[in-house]
Design a protein around this motif. Sequence first.
Motif, PDB file in Angstrom:
ATOM      1  N   GLY A  47       0.800  -1.221   0.000  1.00 36.51           N
ATOM      2  CA  GLY A  47       0.000   0.000   0.000  1.00 36.51           C
ATOM      3  C   GLY A  47       0.825   1.259   0.000  1.00 36.51           C
ATOM      4  N   THR A  48       0.183   2.356   0.393  1.00 36.67           N
ATOM      5  CA  THR A  48       0.803   3.686   0.255  1.00 36.67           C
ATOM      6  C   THR A  48       1.809   4.009   1.350  1.00 36.67           C
ATOM      7  OG1 THR A  48      -1.199   4.536   1.307  1.00 36.67           O
ATOM      8  CG2 THR A  48      -1.073   4.717  -1.061  1.00 36.67           C
ATOM      9  N   ASN A  49       1.737   3.338   2.492  1.00 40.26           N
ATOM     10  CA  ASN A  49       2.761   3.437   3.543  1.00 40.26           C
ATOM     11  C   ASN A  49       2.865   4.819   4.193  1.00 40.26           C
ATOM     12  OD1 ASN A  49       4.684   2.251   5.182  1.00 40.26           O
ATOM     13  ND2 ASN A  49       6.373   2.535   3.750  1.00 40.26           N
ATOM     14  N   CYS A  50       1.730   5.474   4.421  1.00 42.87           N
ATOM     15  CA  CYS A  50       1.740   6.777   5.100  1.00 42.87           C
ATOM     16  C   CYS A  50       2.371   6.653   6.482  1.00 42.87           C
ATOM     17  CB  CYS A  50       0.315   7.298   5.244  1.00 42.87           C
ATOM     18  SG  CYS A  50      -0.478   7.693   3.682  1.00 42.87           S
ATOM     19  N   SER A  51       3.288   7.562   6.798  1.00 46.58           N
ATOM     20  CA  SER A  51       3.956   7.617   8.111  1.00 46.58           C
ATOM     21  C   SER A  51       4.687   6.326   8.449  1.00 46.58           C
ATOM     22  CB  SER A  51       2.952   7.939   9.226  1.00 46.58           C
ATOM     23  OG  SER A  51       2.264   9.140   8.959  1.00 46.58           O
ATOM     24  N   GLY A  52       5.013   5.530   7.438  1.00 46.47           N
ATOM     25  CA  GLY A  52       5.721   4.268   7.693  1.00 46.47           C
ATOM     26  C   GLY A  52       4.842   3.211   8.328  1.00 46.47           C
ATOM     27  N   CYS A  53       3.523   3.310   8.105  1.00 46.16           N
ATOM     28  CA  CYS A  53       2.586   2.421   8.805  1.00 46.16           C
ATOM     29  C   CYS A  53       2.631   0.977   8.331  1.00 46.16           C
ATOM     30  CB  CYS A  53       1.166   2.959   8.681  1.00 46.16           C
ATOM     31  SG  CYS A  53       0.549   2.938   6.977  1.00 46.16           S
ATOM     32  N   LEU A  54       3.382   0.690   7.265  1.00 44.31           N
ATOM     33  CA  LEU A  54       3.500  -0.701   6.828  1.00 44.31           C
ATOM     34  C   LEU A  54       4.598  -1.445   7.579  1.00 44.31           C
ATOM     35  CD1 LEU A  54       3.020  -0.455   2.944  1.00 44.31           C
ATOM     36  CD2 LEU A  54       1.311  -0.855   4.738  1.00 44.31           C
ATOM     37  N   GLY A  55       5.406  -0.700   8.352  1.00 40.26           N
ATOM     38  CA  GLY A  55       6.424  -1.349   9.177  1.00 40.26           C
ATOM     39  C   GLY A  55       7.570  -1.948   8.391  1.00 40.26           C
ATOM     40  N   ASP A  58      10.902   1.877   5.885  1.00 40.33           N
ATOM     41  CA  ASP A  58      11.055   3.046   5.022  1.00 40.33           C
ATOM     42  C   ASP A  58       9.683   3.677   4.797  1.00 40.33           C
ATOM     43  OD1 ASP A  58       9.698   1.653   2.862  1.00 40.33           O
ATOM     44  OD2 ASP A  58      11.580   0.584   2.506  1.00 40.33           O
ATOM     45  N   LEU A  59       9.661   4.719   3.969  1.00 40.57           N
ATOM     46  CA  LEU A  59       8.411   5.423   3.680  1.00 40.57           C
ATOM     47  C   LEU A  59       7.943   5.166   2.247  1.00 40.57           C
ATOM     48  CD1 LEU A  59       9.278   8.834   5.402  1.00 40.57           C
ATOM     49  CD2 LEU A  59       7.637   7.129   6.209  1.00 40.57           C
ATOM     50  N   GLN A  60       8.517   4.153   1.601  1.00 45.79           N
ATOM     51  CA  GLN A  60       8.196   3.868   0.213  1.00 45.79           C
ATOM     52  C   GLN A  60       6.867   3.120   0.090  1.00 45.79           C
ATOM     53  OE1 GLN A  60      10.155   4.979  -2.410  1.00 45.79           O
ATOM     54  NE2 GLN A  60      11.163   6.038  -0.718  1.00 45.79           N
ATOM     55  N   SER A  61       6.022   3.559  -0.838  1.00 49.42           N
ATOM     56  CA  SER A  61       4.803   2.806  -1.114  1.00 49.42           C
ATOM     57  C   SER A  61       5.172   1.547  -1.889  1.00 49.42           C
ATOM     58  CB  SER A  61       3.820   3.649  -1.931  1.00 49.42           C
ATOM     59  OG  SER A  61       4.356   3.921  -3.218  1.00 49.42           O
ATOM     60  N   THR A  62       4.314   0.539  -1.821  1.00 51.58           N
ATOM     61  CA  THR A  62       4.596  -0.701  -2.528  1.00 51.58           C
ATOM     62  C   THR A  62       3.308  -1.324  -3.048  1.00 51.58           C
ATOM     63  OG1 THR A  62       5.532  -2.926  -2.377  1.00 51.58           O
ATOM     64  CG2 THR A  62       4.644  -1.998  -0.337  1.00 51.58           C
ATOM     65  N   ILE A  63       3.253  -1.554  -4.355  1.00 53.70           N
ATOM     66  CA  ILE A  63       2.076  -2.184  -4.939  1.00 53.70           C
ATOM     67  C   ILE A  63       2.170  -3.700  -4.838  1.00 53.70           C
ATOM     68  CG2 ILE A  63       2.903  -2.425  -7.329  1.00 53.70           C
ATOM     69  CD1 ILE A  63       0.122  -1.260  -8.177  1.00 53.70           C
TER      70      ILE A  63
END
Length: 527
Positions: A47-55, A58-63
């Motif tokens: 997903g879009t990874n706002c505020s590094g919420c994907l853990g 980094d702050l990179q979005s990932t499809i």
Amino acid sequence: MLDVGKWPVFALLPPEELRLIRQACVFGSAANEALYVTVNDEVFALGTNCSGCLGLGDLQSTIEPRRIDVLCGKKIVSLSYGTGPHVVIATADGEVFAWGHNGYSQLGNGTTNHGLTPALVSTNLLSKRVTEVACGSHHTIALTTDGEVYAWGYNNSGQVGSGSTANQPTPRRVSSCLQSKVVVNIACGQLCSMAVLDNGEIYGWGYNCNGQLGLGNNGNQQTPCRIAALQGVNIVQVACGYAHTLALTDEGFVYAWGANSYGQLGTGNKSNQALPTLITTDKERMVEVAACHTSHTSAAKTQSGQVLMWGQCRGQAVASPYLTHFSSTDDVFACFATPAVTWHLLSVDGDDYLTVAQSLKKEFDSPEISDLKFLVDGKCIHVHKALLKIRCEHFRALLNETDEDSIEIHQFSYLVYRAFLEYLYTDTINLPPEDAIGLLDLATFYRETRLKRLCQETIKRGISEENAITLLSAAVKYEARDLEEFCFKFCVNHLTAVTQTQAFADMDHDLLKNFISKASRYGAFKN
């Protein structure tokens, strides 16, 4: 069976990956972030990874899904998220991990620095086993095996329950009147917190300007307050929306209170309620209530599995519980909530569970429990008499007149007849377009209207300049009017190439005459 594919964020995952998912959560302001756990207890994020919420560090979005190594093997038992977003989980070992937005110390690590990777929340919790976590917009609460509640993060309205409005940088036990009580269930609205006790009492604290604490007033509360209006009523589950609350009783009744501008209380109107109001439905007892702090949508499930929804449903205000065709409250949030996030951690049935349709498909052409076989071109096809009688009028008449356990078929090929029998088990046809002509012949002979339509659609997908005349001839022969019209138009649109094929040269005289006449009326030969 729950289908995570109903959430668009999972749409690009291949079927083989979707089949491995056992737990999932969709979150974020546009439902564009997701975490999931596989059958091997591996944890992935996308997903879009706002505020590094994907853990992911980094702050990179990932499809494409990326693995969160530190969480693999942890066995997540509870997960919640805020609107920052921040994410908090509890593991089977009772540990708490948090990451993402931390502007209000909602990660509980004593700082306001965003957390890019999952970090253990340790202060005051190291000797505790946490079983459940819940997040508001920017605060977090956790429930331990001892029935204690700990809270931290944003506290502008008293939602941390500390007796003040100062933000709480690390976990602090919510005591006050909960000091000697045993809590069994927790939930958070945007700026409030709720707790259900083992004796059925329910307490609330934090923001209350919409009456979401159910106290009969609109004053914020900095410490837990018992909802006195529910004296004598035994609450077993609580769920919080953005600014409304739902509570389920041990008798299967649902009470609602708080904001109601979208009809989310299910009272039939849009008036806020500062006191618990019994929702009236003509259904049997309820066994689950569902709401999420990011939306104004409500849902409930009955004892027999019926699912109702109300509140804000894809932009509409539904003021009374509405019966859906869904089998899970999760489906309500996937299809009707805004944003379409999950209201709790999804649990997905594993491969050991098969639906009725999947079970039937699995048993097709399996000799183990079949009671009838067809012999076609010297090959066997194993089936079940009862299913054939249920699914096909031809077989109902045939099998009522015979007790044979073996029937020979000479009129159709093995490939075509097997595809027909498989269709009776699966409702789909599994044949290439060129072979579907034979199945169209069979469907016409057995007067299977739906199968005939499916064959026509399959044949259409395989039309080309080389086979268009052959398909047109078949459509005329089997009186497949829709297919005939489709093939005719294709031939006219590709007239030069089609008339140069061998099939056109070998065309039946009457069919050729009719084709030329119709093409002429269609204007195919005009300069």
